[in-house]
Design a protein around this motif. Structure first.
Motif, short mmCIF file in Angstrom:
data_model
loop_
_atom_site.label_atom_id
_atom_site.label_comp_id
_atom_site.label_asym_id
_atom_site.label_seq_id
_atom_site.Cartn_x
_atom_site.Cartn_y
_atom_site.Cartn_z
N PRO A 619 0.73 -1.30 0.00
CA PRO A 619 -0.08 -0.19 -0.10
C PRO A 619 0.72 1.22 0.00
O PRO A 619 0.50 2.21 -0.50
N ARG A 620 2.02 1.32 0.34
CA ARG A 620 2.88 2.48 0.47
C ARG A 620 3.66 2.59 -0.86
O ARG A 620 4.35 3.43 -0.91
N LEU A 621 3.52 1.83 -2.11
CA LEU A 621 4.31 2.13 -3.27
C LEU A 621 4.27 3.44 -3.93
O LEU A 621 3.30 3.91 -3.96
N GLN A 622 5.25 3.87 -3.97
CA GLN A 622 5.65 5.18 -4.66
C GLN A 622 6.13 5.29 -5.99
O GLN A 622 6.19 5.98 -6.83
N SER A 623 7.04 4.15 -6.16
CA SER A 623 7.83 4.33 -7.46
C SER A 623 7.73 2.92 -8.02
O SER A 623 8.31 2.08 -7.46
N LEU A 624 7.38 2.85 -9.22
CA LEU A 624 7.46 1.35 -9.84
C LEU A 624 8.06 1.42 -11.39
O LEU A 624 7.79 2.35 -12.17
N VAL A 625 9.30 0.71 -11.57
CA VAL A 625 10.03 0.62 -12.96
C VAL A 625 9.45 -0.78 -13.47
O VAL A 625 10.09 -1.76 -12.70
N MET A 626 9.00 -0.87 -14.58
CA MET A 626 8.35 -2.20 -15.00
C MET A 626 8.78 -2.13 -16.54
O MET A 626 8.10 -2.98 -17.22
N SER A 627 9.64 -1.26 -17.17
CA SER A 627 9.77 -1.13 -18.63
C SER A 627 10.22 -2.30 -18.99
O SER A 627 11.15 -3.11 -18.41
N LEU A 649 5.96 6.19 -12.51
CA LEU A 649 5.77 4.98 -13.14
C LEU A 649 6.61 4.91 -14.49
O LEU A 649 6.21 5.58 -15.38
N TYR A 650 7.41 3.98 -14.55
CA TYR A 650 8.10 3.75 -15.99
C TYR A 650 7.68 2.51 -16.45
O TYR A 650 7.83 1.52 -16.01
N ALA A 651 7.10 2.53 -17.66
CA ALA A 651 6.24 1.36 -18.29
C ALA A 651 6.46 1.48 -19.86
O ALA A 651 5.70 1.37 -20.64
N GLY A 652 7.68 1.70 -20.04
CA GLY A 652 7.90 1.92 -21.79
C GLY A 652 8.26 0.75 -22.34
O GLY A 652 9.12 -0.01 -21.57
N LEU A 677 5.37 9.82 -15.70
CA LEU A 677 4.88 8.96 -16.49
C LEU A 677 5.45 8.21 -17.64
O LEU A 677 5.36 9.38 -18.72
N ASP A 678 5.98 7.28 -17.72
CA ASP A 678 6.53 6.74 -19.08
C ASP A 678 5.97 5.84 -19.72
O ASP A 678 5.83 4.54 -19.17
N ILE A 679 5.24 6.04 -21.01
CA ILE A 679 4.56 5.06 -21.56
C ILE A 679 5.19 4.91 -23.12
O ILE A 679 4.36 4.63 -23.94
N SER A 680 6.32 4.93 -23.22
CA SER A 680 7.24 4.91 -24.45
C SER A 680 6.71 3.65 -25.20
O SER A 680 6.82 2.56 -24.60
N ARG A 681 6.60 3.94 -26.49
CA ARG A 681 6.35 2.56 -27.47
C ARG A 681 5.07 1.79 -27.04
O ARG A 681 5.10 0.55 -27.07
N CYS A 682 4.20 2.49 -26.61
CA CYS A 682 2.89 1.53 -26.27
C CYS A 682 2.17 2.03 -27.67
O CYS A 682 1.48 2.88 -27.63
N GLU A 683 2.04 0.99 -28.51
CA GLU A 683 1.58 1.50 -29.86
C GLU A 683 0.17 1.23 -30.00
O GLU A 683 -0.54 1.89 -30.94
N LYS A 684 -0.56 0.58 -29.06
CA LYS A 684 -1.96 0.54 -28.77
C LYS A 684 -2.86 1.87 -28.40
O LYS A 684 -3.82 2.08 -28.84
N ILE A 685 -2.06 2.61 -27.71
CA ILE A 685 -2.66 3.79 -27.16
C ILE A 685 -2.88 4.92 -27.96
O ILE A 685 -1.87 5.26 -29.08
#
Length: 751
Positions: A619-627, A649-652, A677-685
């Protein structure tokens, strides 16, 4: 149990249930410690008429409650928080005295049992010093009337954009006794706050003021406050972009009592300013001008010469309160030719034993930071070793060199460190010419009080040197060995088996020789009383597999067995550990209730399954990197529904299908504190991902290589984000060059 001893009174042992004479405590774990007699001296019992012949004898008065409240207050100030809470639960009489002491300087938890507003309304009258955990949302206007006795306030932990002129003005109006105000990172503060503070009738008692990163404060505000609060002793103007030399000219002219000046990364600091400060602020003992490129060797020499002249004058004519030396000197990243033997020896002159007199202040040299110094020689270290031995507690020589004899640089550093055994914080990052196994052995044998150590990028180190440090420096809390590519399992095992039980932060990123065996052994740290890492960074340890986390999983209790997790891990970095999969991470994260930041960049075996577990149990999550992982809408929707505190949130460049518009909309709708917010190369959006109502807190948006995103959609998003500072649209073929320029103008125009 807490022991209090007085020369006038028998020893009192405070238990959860009350107090007893020492004679009744023997055989029950009671102890009488001679070194605790200072408590009685500090309390000055004679002032309360408690002498050897006093009628208030301990054989007749068996409880603390019979002592005068003034004496109880003095005694309670000597107790730690845990003991003080125990005393407050014994009886109403002791509670009346203990509660004001307990709440004088409260430690606010990140998740208090009731709202902060209610806490302050109930106990605010007792609070003398107040700070907040980061980030805190609180209505300062509503609680200000309850803080009438406040002396010190630190608002640096308040959430961004929640502290403005109105909030601070309310505090100023309701807290007439303020002597210290910390407004760092309160970027909405303007000159209006400083004008209001300058008009306050008690502003002359203000001693400490921090305006670090208050981006809208100008010279006019600084001039107003220093004229009114000419008793200022500490001023912090780090990264205040609107300041010019004029502001510091006013400081030098008005603040003759200034002891501490912090002006990092400021264009306002120049050689001329230093000269005026040396003349106008003779009591200055701490100078921090990191990253001030306007400072040169000439300016430092002039500053030192004026201070020496003032010192000679004070010695000759008996002038009051002139600083004889600096206790803190930070010159990290100044102009490349500013830090030389000549300038340093002038700033830190030889100690003249013939100088005497109470008018001269000679504090010990506590902190010396010379990062990126390239023009110092062994002469400087010889001078410091001779005149300032056994003084330093903090030393920063990151990326520094000894220019005259590179072949003996390590020996020079070793000789210097051997006469500084009290260093607690040592930064030698990137000092490849100064650090080798021999100097590490000196660190391990001499710096036994060391708490933080940074040897990152010292690529020539081997396990032989770092093992010595692990065994000798048994008080280490924070160790950074990132980029020491020759280190392997022996180093990690040494910190586990022989190292400090207080170790909380360990960074062995890019140490590719580290394997599952040693990383798994880190789990045993959590079995020690009070032990366990809070931060573990393993980025680039590409030999690690799921087996590395298996021992952590085996030690962790089941969620049903205890409400408190065994592992208080708040930051876990597995970037580049591409053998890590859901098999371990999805099983480990349910036990990491304190997790605030996790990075599994480029771990393609990590999927929505892990993300959903993280969203549910952290519940305390502040930073998530899942690129570069396999995350779809399912994972994004879990984040939007449960990660309300997420700010990064890095999700590129995700593998597989990636998210659609609904997944991105869910994150934007649910994560109200999102800043990056990083959503680089999310081709469907497409533009639909950025639609919706309500204002957002996003400051940085990266949508590189998103072909379906257009100018229209991003222009609407810019309107929803009043704090937006950067939009990266590299490779967005749906946006023309002209539209890219228009979008840049939309973003830059507000700043």
């Amino acid at each position: 149990m807490t022991t209090i001893v007085s020369l006038k009174l028998d020893t009192l042992h405070i238990f959860d249930g009350g107090a007893e004479p020492a004679a009744n405590c023997r055989g029950r774990g009671g102890r009488v410690a001679d070194d605790m007699r200072q408590v009685g001296t500090l309390c000055n019992f004679d002032n309360y008429g408690l002498s050897d012949t006093s009628t208030l004898a301990m054989d007749k008065a068996r409880t603390l409650a019979t002592l005068p409240p003034e004496l109880l207050t003095e005694v309670f100030h000597c107790l730690d928080t845990k003991s003080l809470r125990a005393v407050a639960t014994t009886c109403r009489a002791l509670r009346r005295t203990a509660v004001p002491v307990l709440w004088a300087n409260p430690i606010i938890p990140s998740q208090p049992p009731i709202t902060l507003e209610r806490l302050i309304q109930q106990y605010g009258v007792h609070i003398r010093s107040l700070s907040f955990p980061d980030p805190t949302y609180i209505d300062l206007v509503s609680v200000a009337p309850y803080l009438c006795g406040l002396l010190r306030i630190d608002l640096g932990g308040c959430a961004p954009f929640t502290v403005g002129d109105q909030q601070v003005m309310s505090l100023i109006a309701c807290c007439p006794l303020l002597v210290a105000i910390d407004l760092r990172d309160c970027i909405d503060i303007t000159d209006a706050t400083l004008f209001a503070l300058a008009k306050h009738p008690n502003v002359k008692f203000l001693e400490e003021l921090s305006l670090a990163r208050c981006c809208e404060v100008t010279d006019a505000g600084i001039a107003a406050i220093v004229r009114a609060a000419n008793g200022l002793k500490t001023l912090n103007v780090t990264c205040v972009p609107c300041l010019s030399e004029t502001a510091l000219h006013h400081v030098a002219k008005e603040c003759s009592n200034l002891r501490v000046l912090i002006a990092r990364d400021s264009d306002a600091v120049s050689d001329e300013v230093l000269l005026e400060l040396a003349s106008g602020c003779p009591k200055l003992t701490q100078l921090d001008v990191d990253e001030c490129l306007g400072v040169t060797e000439k300016g430092l020499l002039q500053f030192a010469q004026v201070r020496q002249d003032r010192l000679d004058e004070a010695q000759k004519f008996g002038l009051p309160d002139v600083a004889g030396s600096l206790s803190l000197l930070k010159l990290n990243g100044t102009a490349s030719d500013a830090i030389t033997d000549h300038s340093l020896i002038a700033l830190l002159p030889p100690i003249d034993s013939k100088r005497a007199g109470t008018s001269i202040c000679r504090p010990r040299l506590d902190t010396l930071e010379l990062a990126f110094a390239r023009h110092i020689t062994a002469t400087t270290f010889t001078h410091l070793a001779k005149n300032y031995a056994h003084q330093l507690t903090r030393l920063n020589l990151s990326n520094a060199t000894i220019s005259d004899m590179l072949s003996t640089a390590s020996r020079t550093l070793s000789d210097f460190l051997s006469v500084q055994p009290h260093i607690r914080h040592l930064n030698l990052m990137g000092a490849v010419e100064l650090v080798d196994d021999a100097s590490c052995q000196v660190i391990g044998q001499t710096l036994t009080e060391l708490e933080t150590l940074d040897l990152s990028e010292c690529r020539q180190l081997t396990d032989e040197g770092t093992v010595t440090i692990a065994r000798g420096c048994t008080k280490l809390i924070d160790v950074n060995l990132k980029g020491c590519t020759e280190l392997g399992d022996a180093t990690v095992r040494a910190f586990v088996e022989d190292g400090s039980a207080a170790l909380r932060v360990l960074n062995v990123g890019l140490c590719s020789r580290v394997t599952d065996e040693s990383v798994g052994s880190l789990a045993s740290l959590y079995t020690k009383p009070g032990g366990g890492l809070h931060t573990l960074k393993l980025s680039g340890c590409f030999n690690l597999t799921d087996a590395a986390l298996e021992q952590f999983i085996n030690l962790a209790p089941t969620p049903k067995s205890t409400p408190h997790p065994l592992m208080p891990l708040s930051l876990l970095c597995l970037s580049g550990c591409y053998h890590i999969t859901d098999n371990s991470l999805a099983r480990l994260t349910p036990h990491l209730h304190s997790l605030e930041s996790i990075n599994f960049y480029s771990c393609e075996g990590v999927t929505d399954a892990t993300v959903k577990v993280i969203a549910e149990h952290c519940p305390r999550l502040q930073s998530l990197v899942m690129s570069k992982c396999r995350i779809t809408d399912e994972g994004f929707e879990a984040i939007g529904q449960r990660c309300s505190r997420l700010h990064t949130l890095y999700a590129g460049f995700l593998s597989g299908d990636g998210p659609s518009n609904s997944g991105i909309s869910s994150v934007l709708g649910g994560c109200k504190e999102l800043k990056l917010l990083d959503i680089s190369r999310c081709e469907k959006i497409s533009d639909l991902a950025f639609g919706g109502d309500g204002m957002l807190q996003v400051q940085v948006l990266m949508v590189r290589c998103c072909p379906r995103v257009t100018f229209t959609g991003l222009a609407g998003f810019v309107e929803r984000c009043p704090r937006l500072q950067k939009v990266d649209i590299t490779g967005c073929c749906g946006i023309s060059v002209e539209e890219k320029n228009q979008l840049k103008e939309l973003v830059d125009g507000r700043w």
